[in-house]
Design a protein around this motif. Structure first.
Motif, PDB file in Angstrom:
ATOM      1  N   ASP A   1       0.784  -1.200  -0.114  1.00  0.00           N
ATOM      2  CA  ASP A   1      -0.140   0.089   0.034  1.00  0.00           C
ATOM      3  C   ASP A   1       1.039   1.327  -0.134  1.00  0.00           C
ATOM      4  N   ARG A   2       1.173   2.062  -0.958  1.00  0.00           N
ATOM      5  CA  ARG A   2       1.842   2.963  -1.366  1.00  0.00           C
ATOM      6  C   ARG A   2       0.957   4.450  -1.498  1.00  0.00           C
ATOM      7  N   SER A   3      -0.185   4.515  -0.671  1.00  0.00           N
ATOM      8  CA  SER A   3      -1.100   5.520  -0.918  1.00  0.00           C
ATOM      9  C   SER A   3      -0.636   6.648  -0.224  1.00  0.00           C
ATOM     10  N   ALA A   4       0.162   6.392   0.948  1.00  0.00           N
ATOM     11  CA  ALA A   4       0.559   7.617   1.758  1.00  0.00           C
ATOM     12  C   ALA A   4       1.897   8.497   0.849  1.00  0.00           C
ATOM     13  N   THR A   5       2.381   7.740   0.145  1.00  0.00           N
ATOM     14  CA  THR A   5       3.617   8.589  -0.678  1.00  0.00           C
ATOM     15  C   THR A   5       2.961   8.583  -2.089  1.00  0.00           C
ATOM     16  N   GLY A   6       1.744   8.604  -2.247  1.00  0.00           N
ATOM     17  CA  GLY A   6       1.159   8.648  -3.533  1.00  0.00           C
ATOM     18  C   GLY A   6       1.712   7.933  -4.642  1.00  0.00           C
ATOM     19  N   GLY A   7       2.019   6.874  -4.423  1.00  0.00           N
ATOM     20  CA  GLY A   7       2.554   5.659  -5.347  1.00  0.00           C
ATOM     21  C   GLY A   7       4.112   5.458  -5.203  1.00  0.00           C
TER      22      GLY A   7
ATOM     23  N   ASP B   1       8.470  -3.260  -7.801  1.00  0.00           N
ATOM     24  CA  ASP B   1       8.673  -1.832  -8.179  1.00  0.00           C
ATOM     25  C   ASP B   1       7.957  -1.652  -9.503  1.00  0.00           C
ATOM     26  N   THR B   2       7.030  -2.283  -9.799  1.00  0.00           N
ATOM     27  CA  THR B   2       6.048  -1.988 -11.142  1.00  0.00           C
ATOM     28  C   THR B   2       5.641  -0.555 -11.242  1.00  0.00           C
ATOM     29  N   ALA B   3       5.137  -0.034 -10.199  1.00  0.00           N
ATOM     30  CA  ALA B   3       4.549   1.321 -10.113  1.00  0.00           C
ATOM     31  C   ALA B   3       5.739   2.254 -10.476  1.00  0.00           C
ATOM     32  N   MET B   4       6.805   2.204  -9.930  1.00  0.00           N
ATOM     33  CA  MET B   4       7.986   3.020 -10.234  1.00  0.00           C
ATOM     34  C   MET B   4       8.410   2.814 -11.532  1.00  0.00           C
TER      35      MET B   4
ATOM     36  N   SER C   1       9.037  14.830 -16.404  1.00  0.00           N
ATOM     37  CA  SER C   1       9.839  15.501 -15.643  1.00  0.00           C
ATOM     38  C   SER C   1      11.331  14.872 -15.108  1.00  0.00           C
ATOM     39  N   ASP C   2      11.961  15.662 -14.722  1.00  0.00           N
ATOM     40  CA  ASP C   2      13.506  14.809 -14.250  1.00  0.00           C
ATOM     41  C   ASP C   2      13.383  13.529 -13.724  1.00  0.00           C
ATOM     42  N   PRO C   3      12.561  13.343 -12.548  1.00  0.00           N
ATOM     43  CA  PRO C   3      12.551  12.026 -11.968  1.00  0.00           C
ATOM     44  C   PRO C   3      12.148  11.014 -12.889  1.00  0.00           C
ATOM     45  N   GLU C   4      11.077  11.312 -13.764  1.00  0.00           N
ATOM     46  CA  GLU C   4      10.473  10.406 -14.768  1.00  0.00           C
ATOM     47  C   GLU C   4      11.469  10.111 -15.740  1.00  0.00           C
ATOM     48  N   VAL C   5      12.575  10.781 -16.011  1.00  0.00           N
ATOM     49  CA  VAL C   5      13.622  10.480 -17.085  1.00  0.00           C
ATOM     50  C   VAL C   5      14.731   9.717 -16.465  1.00  0.00           C
ATOM     51  N   TRP C   6      14.707   9.891 -15.214  1.00  0.00           N
ATOM     52  CA  TRP C   6      15.822   9.097 -14.527  1.00  0.00           C
ATOM     53  C   TRP C   6      15.220   7.601 -14.213  1.00  0.00           C
ATOM     54  N   ARG C   7      13.941   7.590 -13.972  1.00  0.00           N
ATOM     55  CA  ARG C   7      13.517   6.298 -13.679  1.00  0.00           C
ATOM     56  C   ARG C   7      13.439   5.497 -14.973  1.00  0.00           C
ATOM     57  N   ALA C   8      13.394   6.172 -16.074  1.00  0.00           N
ATOM     58  CA  ALA C   8      13.401   5.213 -17.233  1.00  0.00           C
ATOM     59  C   ALA C   8      14.679   4.841 -17.512  1.00  0.00           C
TER      60      ALA C   8
ATOM     61  N   ARG D   1      17.109   4.437 -15.281  1.00  0.00           N
ATOM     62  CA  ARG D   1      17.314   3.369 -14.280  1.00  0.00           C
ATOM     63  C   ARG D   1      16.667   1.994 -14.443  1.00  0.00           C
ATOM     64  N   TYR D   2      15.624   2.019 -15.147  1.00  0.00           N
ATOM     65  CA  TYR D   2      14.712   0.760 -15.331  1.00  0.00           C
ATOM     66  C   TYR D   2      14.909   0.327 -16.861  1.00  0.00           C
ATOM     67  N   GLY D   3      15.922   1.116 -17.582  1.00  0.00           N
ATOM     68  CA  GLY D   3      16.464   0.569 -18.822  1.00  0.00           C
ATOM     69  C   GLY D   3      15.171   0.760 -19.971  1.00  0.00           C
ATOM     70  N   SER D   4      14.229   1.600 -19.765  1.00  0.00           N
ATOM     71  CA  SER D   4      13.088   1.859 -20.750  1.00  0.00           C
ATOM     72  C   SER D   4      13.245   2.932 -21.737  1.00  0.00           C
ATOM     73  N   ALA D   5      14.531   4.131 -21.197  1.00  0.00           N
ATOM     74  CA  ALA D   5      14.731   5.070 -21.837  1.00  0.00           C
ATOM     75  C   ALA D   5      15.079   5.024 -23.181  1.00  0.00           C
ATOM     76  N   GLU D   6      14.633   6.010 -24.192  1.00  0.00           N
ATOM     77  CA  GLU D   6      15.241   5.614 -25.667  1.00  0.00           C
ATOM     78  C   GLU D   6      16.650   6.442 -25.605  1.00  0.00           C
ATOM     79  N   THR D   7      17.573   5.894 -25.413  1.00  0.00           N
ATOM     80  CA  THR D   7      18.933   6.502 -25.244  1.00  0.00           C
ATOM     81  C   THR D   7      19.592   6.482 -26.664  1.00  0.00           C
ATOM     82  N   ARG D   8      20.155   7.516 -27.147  1.00  0.00           N
ATOM     83  CA  ARG D   8      20.899   7.077 -28.442  1.00  0.00           C
ATOM     84  C   ARG D   8      22.265   7.854 -28.055  1.00  0.00           C
ATOM     85  N   VAL D   9      23.105   7.045 -28.585  1.00  0.00           N
ATOM     86  CA  VAL D   9      24.586   7.352 -28.331  1.00  0.00           C
ATOM     87  C   VAL D   9      25.261   7.519 -29.802  1.00  0.00           C
ATOM     88  N   SER D  10      26.180   8.307 -29.740  1.00  0.00           N
ATOM     89  CA  SER D  10      26.986   8.675 -31.239  1.00  0.00           C
ATOM     90  C   SER D  10      28.183   7.691 -31.420  1.00  0.00           C
TER      91      SER D  10
END
Lengths: 45, 395
Positions: free
Chosen positions: B25-31, B49-52, B75-82, B84-93
């Motif tokens: 139950d993570r209602s107290a922290t808003g998820g 950690d499905t919610a995060m 938001s920044d936290p959302e980008v960092w979460r992506a 950290r969990y490997g779902s960000a679309e990262t492009r490297v040169s």
């Protein structure tokens, strides 16, 4: 015993050949994973 | 038995536990994560950690996102979460897929597994095997040749066979020792002999391990080609196993060129050795030969994880995770093979009188051959390969 010592000599020969061969063929980690802008080995000193 | 072994190996590698995950139950922290989550993670317990994992923002949902900054509606936290969990679309040169993984927390899981269970269980497996062999020697003693030595010898192994055996054996001993130095050096060498000594040994170990590996692979191919025909199981193996091969008791069951015990060693070397060689080559050429995502997909398709009560195995692995699994598998297989080979070395040296001559000079006394490989000796005599020769003293 001759076969045993020959095989031990062969291990050394194979290892040295593998080391030089892979190095020359460009398979060292340095060559595969680092670019010119990365300081590694002698150049970094 | 196979199920238990599979479950054990997979659990060890994946660091999974049988604890069921419940949605907290993570209602107290808003998820967001709670103190209970943090404490559970610190205790090494699984955390849902499905919610995060899924909370990585969605620009399309934000009105006027196009007018916002470079992140759009994320938001920044959302980008960092992506990231950290490997779902960000990262492009490297440069650097390819490997460089696009910015955060790889599997590395910590792998490191703690390597420094913990691998060292502990692997070390005890080897020490336990050595202890069991010493105990066996004290109880059984050396297996002697019962019959009187004839003075006539028969060729047990030709020079090329002995060459192949020692190529494999010599390289395996070197690989085993250097592998152990790499794994245990930091805990058993550095504190006593100093970090400098440990670092020098590690550097040398790395060179030996990486390059002697090829001799091991050549030796493995040689013994497979030369001996596979003689190691196909047959009826005489059942008799041999029923009498425990004469190791326990006084009977000496008949055997062909290789008895059932030697066949077990042969197939262990081939199966474990091949597995070690393949995972080793994958490690020698990092990221070039990924093995595990595909293997896990096949195992999932066969339903094997489900058979042992496990969740399906991960099939989306980062390049780094592939290497971590390869190292883990390589080490597990190597420890098992080292334990088996310790027993093989024992029986081929101090454990059995006359056994070493077979691989030393290649010549064995007919009395030894009659006691341990009577069917093979008869075959040799029929083929006319028993020309009397002067016996060599044991070396």
């Amino acid at each position: 015993m001759k076969a045993m010592f020959t095989s031990f000599a062969a291990i050394i020969v194979i290892a040295v050949v593998a080391s030089f061969g892979l190095e020359r063929a460009g398979f060292s980690s340095e060559e595969v994973n680092a670019g010119a802008s990365v300081r590694l080995g002698k150049d970094s000193q | 038995m196979l199920r238990v072994a599979l479950a054990l190996v997979l659990s060890l590698m994946l660091g999974l536990t049988a604890q069921a995950q419940t949605t907290p139950d993570r209602s107290a922290t808003g998820g967001a994560q709670t103190l209970a989550d943090i404490l559970a993670r610190q205790r090494g317990e699984p955390v849902d950690d499905t919610a995060m994992r899924n909370d990585t923002g969605n620009s399309e949902d934000v009105a006027g996102a196009a007018q916002l900054g470079p992140l759009g509606g994320t938001s920044d936290p959302e980008v960092w979460r992506a990231i950290r969990y490997g779902s960000a679309e990262t492009r490297v040169s440069a650097g390819g897929e490997v460089a696009s993984v910015l955060v790889q927390d599997g590395g910590m899981k792998w490191l703690s597994w390597r420094d913990g269970p691998l060292r502990t269980y692997g070390g005890w497996l080897l020490l336990g095997t050595l202890g069991a062999l010493v105990l066996f020697y004290l109880l059984r003693g050396r297996i002697r040749i019962d019959e009187e030595m004839t003075g006539r010898t028969v060729t047990r192994f030709k020079a090329v066979e002995r060459f192949g055996h020692w190529l494999l054996a010599g390289s395996f001993v070197l690989l085993g020792l250097t592998g152990l130095v790499s794994l245990f050096g930091r805990v058993f060498i550095a504190p006593y002999l100093g970090r400098e000594v440990n670092a020098t040994l590690l550097n040398a170990s790395k060179w030996i391990h990486n390059n002697v590996a090829w001799a091991f692979i050549i030796g493995l191919v040689m013994i497979f080609v030369m001996w596979v025909v003689h190691n196909i199981p047959n009826r005489s193996d059942i008799t041999w196993l029923r009498q425990f091969g004469g190791i326990i008791g006084k009977d000496h069951p008949p055997a062909k060129k290789f008895n059932a015990g030697q066949k077990m060693i042969f197939w262990s070397v081939i199966v474990f050795g091949t597995s070690i060689a393949i995972s080793g080559v994958s490690l020698l050429f990092p990221y070039e030969l990924p093995l595990f995502a595909k293997t896990f997909a096949i195992l999932n398709d066969l339903g094997l994880p489900g058979l042992v009560g496990m969740e399906p195995l991960p099939v989306l692995l980062s390049p780094q995770e592939e290497m971590q699994f390869a190292q883990g598998w390589h080490a597990i297989m190597a420890f098992v093979l080292m334990a088996i080979i310790l027993a093989h070395i024992y029986i081929g040296s101090v454990g059995m009188e006359g056994a070493y001559d077979a691989m030393g000079t290649g010549e064995v006394d007919e009395a030894w051959a009659h006691q341990h490989h009577s069917i093979w000796l008869d075959e040799m005599k029929e083929a006319g390969n028993d020309a009397p020769q002067k016996a060599h003293p044991a070396e």
